[in-house]
Design a protein around this motif. Structure first.
Motif, PDB file in Angstrom:
ATOM      1  N   VAL A   4       0.843  -1.197   0.000  1.00 36.03           N
ATOM      2  CA  VAL A   4       0.000   0.000   0.000  1.00 36.03           C
ATOM      3  C   VAL A   4       0.884   1.255   0.000  1.00 36.03           C
ATOM      4  CG1 VAL A   4      -1.698   1.285   1.352  1.00 36.03           C
ATOM      5  CG2 VAL A   4      -1.910  -1.182   1.138  1.00 36.03           C
ATOM      6  N   THR A   5       1.966   1.248   0.786  1.00 34.52           N
ATOM      7  CA  THR A   5       2.868   2.390   0.856  1.00 34.52           C
ATOM      8  C   THR A   5       3.568   2.610  -0.479  1.00 34.52           C
ATOM      9  OG1 THR A   5       3.252   1.854   3.167  1.00 34.52           O
ATOM     10  CG2 THR A   5       4.780   3.398   2.150  1.00 34.52           C
ATOM     11  N   ARG A   7       2.451   1.767  -3.430  1.00 34.20           N
ATOM     12  CA  ARG A   7       1.472   2.263  -4.397  1.00 34.20           C
ATOM     13  C   ARG A   7       1.246   3.757  -4.207  1.00 34.20           C
ATOM     14  NH1 ARG A   7      -3.293  -1.809  -4.021  1.00 34.20           N
ATOM     15  NH2 ARG A   7      -1.888  -3.547  -3.933  1.00 34.20           N
ATOM     16  N   LYS A   8       1.144   4.186  -2.949  1.00 35.05           N
ATOM     17  CA  LYS A   8       0.952   5.603  -2.665  1.00 35.05           C
ATOM     18  C   LYS A   8       2.164   6.412  -3.146  1.00 35.05           C
ATOM     19  CE  LYS A   8      -2.171   5.322   1.279  1.00 35.05           C
ATOM     20  NZ  LYS A   8      -2.311   5.602   2.715  1.00 35.05           N
ATOM     21  N   THR A   9       3.355   5.886  -2.897  1.00 33.98           N
ATOM     22  CA  THR A   9       4.575   6.548  -3.335  1.00 33.98           C
ATOM     23  C   THR A   9       4.607   6.616  -4.859  1.00 33.98           C
ATOM     24  OG1 THR A   9       5.721   5.690  -1.392  1.00 33.98           O
ATOM     25  CG2 THR A   9       7.091   6.515  -3.191  1.00 33.98           C
ATOM     26  N   LYS A  11       2.034   6.588  -6.917  1.00 33.00           N
ATOM     27  CA  LYS A  11       1.034   7.548  -7.377  1.00 33.00           C
ATOM     28  C   LYS A  11       1.534   8.982  -7.186  1.00 33.00           C
ATOM     29  CE  LYS A  11      -3.206   4.872  -6.932  1.00 33.00           C
ATOM     30  NZ  LYS A  11      -4.512   4.766  -6.262  1.00 33.00           N
ATOM     31  N   ARG A  12       2.168   9.250  -6.043  1.00 37.28           N
ATOM     32  CA  ARG A  12       2.713  10.587  -5.797  1.00 37.28           C
ATOM     33  C   ARG A  12       3.788  10.940  -6.826  1.00 37.28           C
ATOM     34  NH1 ARG A  12       4.105  10.071  -0.027  1.00 37.28           N
ATOM     35  NH2 ARG A  12       2.017   9.774   0.703  1.00 37.28           N
TER      36      ARG A  12
END
Length: 170
Positions: A4-5, A7-9, A11-12
């Motif tokens: 999850v981390t 994926r967030k990174t 996307k950012r």
């Protein structure tokens, strides 16, 4: 949790990349737009801009040409309308033959003098038959009196300046 981390990174980073890419492209588009607008606003024709470029190139090589101890066939100051083109061809051929242009800046000047836009900017012949009788009344390059290299450069510069002036007044 790591998936999850990451994926967030991801996307950012993707958003940052897209924003940066968009920003760079917009700056490029704005720069191109500014250049086009400046050319349009100046009102200078393509021929005028080319002749100004030729004049600048002549300024870059002026000293190296003037210091030569040559006598060169040089068209006169008072050239008739239909003879501008003939005169520039004479100047160009003398540069190639008499001055033996080899320096890069001199070669650029020679090529600019040979360019079709330069020739179009110097074609002031008002008659309907540009390639016919009017041009044949111009002196051949060999029939022009010889002048020093300094005078040769001065007359070439003067011819280009007069052509720019004529184009800007039309």
């Amino acid at each position: 949790m790591t998936s999850v981390t990451s994926r967030k990174t991801y996307k950012r980073l993707a958003k940052l990349f897209v924003a940066a890419y968009w920003n760079i492209n917009m700056k490029l588009v704005l720069c191109l737009l500014a250049v086009c607008c400046a050319a349009f606003v100046s009102g200078a024709t393509l021929e005028e801009r080319k002749l100004v470029e030729v004049l600048k190139q002549l300024g870059d090589v002026k000293e190296s040409l003037e210091c030569r101890e040559l006598l060169v066939n040089t068209p006169p100051q008072n050239i008739e309308d239909c003879c501008y083109l003939s005169a520039i061809r004479c100047f160009r051929n003398s540069l190639r033959v008499q001055f033996n242009v080899t320096e890069m800046k001199q070669v650029k000047l020679y090529r600019s003098l040979k360019h079709h836009i330069t020739e179009r900017g110097l074609d002031f012949c008002k008659s309907g038959n540009k390639s016919g009788n009017a041009v044949s009344t111009c002196q051949t390059c060999d029939s022009h009196p010889k002048a020093t290299a300094r005078e040769f450069v001065s007359r070439l510069e003067s011819l280009i300046q007069r052509a720019i002036s004529r184009l800007s007044n039309n």
